[in-house]
Design a protein around this motif. Structure first.
Motif, short mmCIF file in Angstrom:
data_model
loop_
_atom_site.label_atom_id
_atom_site.label_comp_id
_atom_site.label_asym_id
_atom_site.label_seq_id
_atom_site.Cartn_x
_atom_site.Cartn_y
_atom_site.Cartn_z
N ILE A 55 -5.80 30.25 63.32
CA ILE A 55 -7.11 30.90 63.22
C ILE A 55 -7.03 31.85 62.03
CG2 ILE A 55 -8.76 32.47 64.32
CD1 ILE A 55 -7.83 31.46 67.04
N PHE A 56 -8.08 31.85 61.22
CA PHE A 56 -8.13 32.74 60.07
C PHE A 56 -9.20 33.80 60.32
CE2 PHE A 56 -6.28 28.81 58.77
CZ PHE A 56 -5.15 29.23 58.09
N ILE A 57 -8.90 35.02 59.95
CA ILE A 57 -9.82 36.13 60.15
C ILE A 57 -10.40 36.49 58.79
CG2 ILE A 57 -10.10 38.50 60.98
CD1 ILE A 57 -7.00 36.90 62.07
N ALA A 58 -11.73 36.49 58.70
CA ALA A 58 -12.42 36.89 57.47
C ALA A 58 -13.06 38.24 57.74
CB ALA A 58 -13.49 35.86 57.11
N HIS A 59 -12.75 39.21 56.89
CA HIS A 59 -13.29 40.56 57.10
C HIS A 59 -13.41 41.29 55.77
CE1 HIS A 59 -9.34 42.48 56.48
NE2 HIS A 59 -8.88 41.35 56.98
N GLN A 60 -14.10 42.41 55.82
CA GLN A 60 -14.30 43.21 54.61
C GLN A 60 -13.75 44.61 54.78
OE1 GLN A 60 -18.59 42.34 54.28
NE2 GLN A 60 -18.11 41.20 52.44
N HIS A 61 -13.12 44.87 55.90
CA HIS A 61 -12.59 46.21 56.16
C HIS A 61 -11.10 46.11 56.45
CE1 HIS A 61 -16.72 47.45 56.01
NE2 HIS A 61 -17.01 46.51 56.89
N GLU A 62 -10.67 46.54 57.61
CA GLU A 62 -9.27 46.40 58.00
C GLU A 62 -9.22 45.94 59.43
OE1 GLU A 62 -6.08 49.39 57.58
OE2 GLU A 62 -7.05 49.84 55.67
N VAL A 63 -8.36 44.98 59.71
CA VAL A 63 -8.17 44.54 61.08
C VAL A 63 -6.68 44.49 61.39
CG1 VAL A 63 -10.32 43.21 61.13
CG2 VAL A 63 -8.22 42.07 60.49
N SER A 64 -6.37 44.62 62.67
CA SER A 64 -4.96 44.68 63.05
C SER A 64 -4.52 43.44 63.81
CB SER A 64 -4.71 45.94 63.90
OG SER A 64 -5.55 45.90 65.04
N ILE A 65 -4.91 42.29 63.28
CA ILE A 65 -4.46 41.03 63.86
C ILE A 65 -4.14 40.08 62.71
CG2 ILE A 65 -6.82 40.18 64.13
CD1 ILE A 65 -5.76 38.66 66.64
N GLY A 66 -3.08 39.33 62.89
CA GLY A 66 -2.70 38.38 61.86
C GLY A 66 -2.06 39.06 60.66
N GLU A 67 -1.82 38.26 59.63
CA GLU A 67 -1.22 38.77 58.39
C GLU A 67 -2.12 38.41 57.22
OE1 GLU A 67 2.82 37.55 57.75
OE2 GLU A 67 3.25 37.69 59.89
N VAL A 116 -12.41 30.02 61.59
CA VAL A 116 -12.50 31.35 61.00
C VAL A 116 -13.19 32.30 61.98
CG1 VAL A 116 -13.30 32.69 59.01
CG2 VAL A 116 -12.74 30.27 58.71
N PHE A 117 -12.51 33.42 62.25
CA PHE A 117 -13.08 34.48 63.07
C PHE A 117 -13.68 35.47 62.08
CE2 PHE A 117 -12.48 38.36 65.82
CZ PHE A 117 -13.33 37.97 66.83
N VAL A 118 -15.01 35.48 62.01
CA VAL A 118 -15.71 36.29 61.01
C VAL A 118 -16.08 37.64 61.63
CG1 VAL A 118 -17.69 36.41 59.45
CG2 VAL A 118 -16.66 34.19 60.00
N ILE A 119 -15.65 38.72 60.99
CA ILE A 119 -15.95 40.06 61.48
C ILE A 119 -16.92 40.73 60.52
CG2 ILE A 119 -14.99 42.30 62.12
CD1 ILE A 119 -12.30 40.84 62.61
N VAL A 120 -18.09 41.08 61.04
CA VAL A 120 -19.10 41.81 60.28
C VAL A 120 -19.47 43.05 61.10
CG1 VAL A 120 -20.02 39.80 59.03
CG2 VAL A 120 -20.95 40.39 61.27
N PRO A 121 -20.14 44.04 60.48
CA PRO A 121 -20.48 45.25 61.23
C PRO A 121 -21.26 44.97 62.53
CG PRO A 121 -20.88 45.59 58.90
CD PRO A 121 -20.53 44.14 59.07
N GLU A 122 -22.05 43.90 62.55
CA GLU A 122 -22.85 43.59 63.74
C GLU A 122 -22.04 42.96 64.85
OE1 GLU A 122 -24.84 44.20 60.24
OE2 GLU A 122 -23.76 42.32 60.53
N GLY A 123 -20.84 42.51 64.57
CA GLY A 123 -20.03 41.86 65.59
C GLY A 123 -19.08 40.85 64.97
N ALA A 124 -18.64 39.90 65.77
CA ALA A 124 -17.69 38.91 65.28
C ALA A 124 -17.97 37.58 65.97
CB ALA A 124 -16.27 39.36 65.56
N ASN A 125 -17.63 36.50 65.28
CA ASN A 125 -17.85 35.18 65.85
C ASN A 125 -16.95 34.16 65.18
OD1 ASN A 125 -19.03 33.28 67.51
ND2 ASN A 125 -21.11 33.95 67.03
N PHE A 126 -16.74 33.05 65.87
CA PHE A 126 -15.95 31.96 65.31
C PHE A 126 -16.86 30.99 64.58
CE2 PHE A 126 -13.18 33.38 68.73
CZ PHE A 126 -11.94 33.33 68.12
N ILE A 127 -16.40 30.52 63.42
CA ILE A 127 -17.08 29.44 62.73
C ILE A 127 -16.03 28.40 62.35
CG2 ILE A 127 -18.94 30.89 61.78
CD1 ILE A 127 -17.46 30.57 59.02
N TYR A 128 -16.46 27.19 62.16
CA TYR A 128 -15.58 26.14 61.67
C TYR A 128 -16.10 25.72 60.32
CZ TYR A 128 -13.42 26.07 66.19
OH TYR A 128 -12.73 26.44 67.31
#
Length: 135
Positions: A55-67, A116-128
């Motif tokens: 699973i890949f995490i896409a974000h624009q801030h900082e997250v504490s999962i994955g590398e 891809v687990f997409v994290i945005v200010p409104e929340g987060a969701n999985f996309i393929y």
């Protein structure tokens, strides 16, 4: 002025509301740009036996999962991508243990799609997001 007003602010002189561009537009551009590197990491995760479900995490801030594998600061893009696994998502409680089996049923072939687990200010969701087929 609150956050919502700032997001929907329009230039006063035009009188025409500007259509707010979704952050997913820039995400799609970045995923296209990153696709080969992400696929390489996905294959590595599977081949090394770390997980059959990258699973890949896409974000624009900082997250504490994955590398972090692709840093937006270094690559001058809009999104940072981190690599993780379904197992880590369950371990950290992002996916409940009860949701593990249903999640596997919808998980698409990692050879053809990046999860891809997409994290945005409104929340987060999985996309393929499909990898481009060469040819």
């Amino acid at each position: 002025m609150d956050r919502e007003e700032l997001l929907n602010a329009t230039p006063e002189d035009s009188g025409v509301p500007q259509k707010q561009q979704s952050p997913l537009v820039s995400l799609e551009k970045d995923l296209e740009f990153y696709a080969d590197a992400i696929k390489e990491v996905a294959i590595e995760i599977m081949v090394e036996g770390i997980s059959a479900h990258p699973i890949f995490i896409a974000h624009q801030h900082e997250v504490s999962i994955g590398e972090i594998i692709l840093n937006k600061e270094e690559l001058n893009t809009d999104w940072t991508i981190q690599a993780s696994t379904l197992e880590e998502f369950v371990e950290k409680g992002i996916i409940n243990k009860e949701k593990y089996e249903p999640f596997l049923k919808v998980y698409k072939k990692p050879e053809n799609f990046m999860c891809v687990f997409v994290i945005v200010p409104e929340g987060a969701n999985f996309i393929y997001y499909p990898y481009k087929t060469k040819g």
